[in-house]
Design a protein around this motif. Structure first.
Motif, PDB file in Angstrom:
ATOM      1  N   LEU A 209      15.604  -8.952 -11.520  1.00 32.05           N
ATOM      2  CA  LEU A 209      16.837  -9.525 -10.993  1.00 32.05           C
ATOM      3  C   LEU A 209      17.751 -10.024 -12.099  1.00 32.05           C
ATOM      4  O   LEU A 209      18.914 -10.345 -11.847  1.00 32.05           O
ATOM      5  N   SER A 210      17.236 -10.103 -13.317  1.00 36.97           N
ATOM      6  CA  SER A 210      18.022 -10.668 -14.420  1.00 36.97           C
ATOM      7  C   SER A 210      18.984  -9.656 -15.041  1.00 36.97           C
ATOM      8  O   SER A 210      19.857 -10.042 -15.799  1.00 36.97           O
ATOM      9  N   GLY A 211      18.841  -8.373 -14.709  1.00 38.46           N
ATOM     10  CA  GLY A 211      19.687  -7.339 -15.294  1.00 38.46           C
ATOM     11  C   GLY A 211      20.870  -6.976 -14.411  1.00 38.46           C
ATOM     12  O   GLY A 211      21.238  -7.701 -13.485  1.00 38.46           O
ATOM     13  N   PRO A 212      21.484  -5.810 -14.662  1.00 36.45           N
ATOM     14  CA  PRO A 212      22.671  -5.401 -13.901  1.00 36.45           C
ATOM     15  C   PRO A 212      22.364  -4.911 -12.500  1.00 36.45           C
ATOM     16  O   PRO A 212      23.254  -4.856 -11.651  1.00 36.45           O
ATOM     17  N   GLU A 213      21.113  -4.528 -12.237  1.00 35.30           N
ATOM     18  CA  GLU A 213      20.731  -4.038 -10.911  1.00 35.30           C
ATOM     19  C   GLU A 213      20.056  -5.154 -10.114  1.00 35.30           C
ATOM     20  O   GLU A 213      19.722  -6.198 -10.627  1.00 35.30           O
ATOM     21  N   GLY A 214      19.842  -4.877  -8.819  1.00 32.97           N
ATOM     22  CA  GLY A 214      19.131  -5.838  -7.983  1.00 32.97           C
ATOM     23  C   GLY A 214      20.015  -6.865  -7.317  1.00 32.97           C
ATOM     24  O   GLY A 214      19.545  -7.952  -6.967  1.00 32.97           O
ATOM     25  N   LEU A 215      21.307  -6.550  -7.107  1.00 27.92           N
ATOM     26  CA  LEU A 215      22.213  -7.519  -6.501  1.00 27.92           C
ATOM     27  C   LEU A 215      21.825  -7.827  -5.056  1.00 27.92           C
ATOM     28  O   LEU A 215      21.826  -8.989  -4.638  1.00 27.92           O
ATOM     29  N   LEU A 216      21.483  -6.796  -4.283  1.00 31.37           N
ATOM     30  CA  LEU A 216      21.121  -7.018  -2.886  1.00 31.37           C
ATOM     31  C   LEU A 216      19.864  -7.878  -2.777  1.00 31.37           C
ATOM     32  O   LEU A 216      19.788  -8.792  -1.942  1.00 31.37           O
TER      33      LEU A 216
END
Length: 468
Positions: free
Chosen positions: A413-420
């Motif tokens: 979750l700390s990177g650019p992906e995983g917003l949802l």
């Protein structure tokens, strides 16, 4: 001999080759033959590596991509084409392109009235705009008026039955009726009905008779309650991100979509509580506790820890989800604990921080390194575990809430992906634990904090300026 296709800088390769004598050749020495073969193979491999590194360098790629002349190509045209193909953008050109590209603003509205006001503020004459969930009523009218005769609007909705007039004119007045599209701004708008809403992509981007400009859409207007029959924040986020991606087309840095105006009470509520960590640290933005659980999005360990003095108070019951080896947990605990550092003082202290992590070996290491602190093996996506394991070690003096502050540092979750996934987790913690503040280390959430704006705040500023 150097090949004509090599760069001006030849490969500096030194290979020691064993030169045989006539006697050894005559005796057909097998060891000599094997050594010479190995030397030749090594030389060929090094030469191939040099060509590969040369091809993937900026200069080498441009050279390898150069157009080769053919018998139908004149010399003048060949020089022109080859110069264009081999041209590499300079640093100044990259900076200008980066400055030209802009982040799409998300304007979150809580009502239809706010949407109409936002359209008046953000949509310009001549814009090409897409509307999803169009009812051909106040919002669609405001949109077509805003783009003017030089602009264009593509209005998309699912096939609907005409509303039942017996249920009351006030309730059905905002609903679209069959035939409304016949004479609805035919000079600047196209209305498209889809059998299922999942075909919105085809309606906006792949339908031949749709005019959306050479550079794509300048804005998107979306009403999730009209689209899905309910306020689905994750579905709305997913649709907006996919629209922006499809609208960019070739994947260039320049983003034609300037603004997204969306009606979603849940996203409007999130926008009012979501903060960029740097704005909190610099003092340009403040936490408003009356709005509910504040969410601060940070990037990097340093910024994540710099939020502690602005968030944690003495006596707070805190939890760090994804504590790893416990370094940040110690800092949060020091800020929250009202006691001292000794074992006796720590036992009678009010407030503190409990570290949770899904890795049992990591927790054992943290317990060994910081024996005075509390660490537990727990899954951050299970909010019940967060409450149970934190309550096992720390309890608030009053029962107004279970936890005061939750810090989140979960891998993925700390990177650019995983917003949802991040938004889903934040909603779960907010609804189940009701903390005063959540700090999450996440690039995707901080990007959302940079672009999403609650229109109620914008409208308040507009009105205050009018009064002045």
């Amino acid at each position: 001999m150097r090949s004509k296709h090599l760069d001006d800088n030849p490969p500096r390769i030194a290979v020691f080759v064993i030169l045989p004598t006539r006697e050894r050749i005559a005796t057909n020495d097998k060891h000599l033959t094997r050594a010479m073969s190995i030397s030749l193979i090594i030389y060929v491999m090094l030469l191939m590596c040099h060509h590969a590194s040369h091809a993937f360098s900026t200069r080498g790629f441009a050279a390898s991509a150069a157009i080769r002349p053919s018998r139908w190509t004149s010399k003048a045209n060949f020089i022109k084409m080859n110069t264009e193909a081999a041209a590499v953008p300079t640093d100044d050109e990259r900076v200008k392109k980066r400055n030209k590209s802009s982040t799409t603003k998300w304007i979150a509205c809580s009502s239809t009235k706010e949407m109409s006001r936002a359209i008046t503020e953000y949509i310009k004459e001549g814009d090409v705009v897409a509307e999803l969930g169009s009812q051909l009523r106040d919002v669609s009218i405001s949109l077509c008026e805003a783009v003017g005769a030089s602009g264009y609007a593509v209005l998309v909705d699912i096939e609907r039955k005409s509303p039942n007039e017996k249920k009351g004119q006030d309730r059905t007045s905002a609903m679209r009726r069959i035939g409304d599209e016949t004479d609805f701004y035919t000079d600047r708008a196209t209305f498209i009905e889809t059998k299922d809403f999942e075909f919105w992509r085809h309606a906006l981007f792949f339908q031949n008779n749709v005019h959306y400009g050479k550079e794509g859409y300048n804005a998107l207007v979306i009403d999730m309650s009209n689209v899905a029959g309910n306020d689905l924040e994750l579905t709305c986020i997913s649709m907006v991100k996919e629209f922006i991606s499809l609208n960019a087309g070739s994947g260039e840095d320049d983003n034609p979509c300037r603004v997204v105006i969306l009606k979603s009470k849940s996203l409007h509520n999130l926008a009012r509580r979501l903060h960029h960590a740097q704005r909190i640290i610099s003092g340009s933005q403040y936490i408003i506790e009356e709005r509910g659980t504040s969410i601060i999005a940070a990037v990097g360990v340093d910024q994540y820890r710099q939020t502690i003095p602005f968030v944690v108070r003495k006596g707070d019951v805190c939890c760090e989800v994804g504590c790893h080896l416990g370094t940040s947990t110690v800092l949060i605990n020091e800020a929250a604990c009202s006691g001292g550092a000794s074992a006796e003082q720590a036992a009678t202290a009010s407030g503190g921080c409990v570290g949770l992590d899904i890795g049992s070996s990591i927790i054992r290491f943290a317990q060994k390194k910081y024996p005075l602190l509390s660490f537990e093996v727990g899954n951050g996506f299970k909010t019940g575990e967060i409450a149970r394991l934190t309550g096992k070690h720390l309890r608030r003096k009053d029962s107004s809430r279970i936890l005061d502050v939750v810090y989140v540092d979960i891998g993925g979750l700390s990177g650019p992906e995983g917003l949802l996934e991040s938004v889903s987790l934040l909603s779960s913690i907010t609804n189940a634990l009701e903390p005063r503040c959540i700090v999450i280390k996440s690039l995707c959430v901080r990007r959302l904090a940079s672009c999403i704006v609650p229109f109620s705040d914008v409208w308040r500023e507009i009105k205050s300026l009018e009064i002045q």
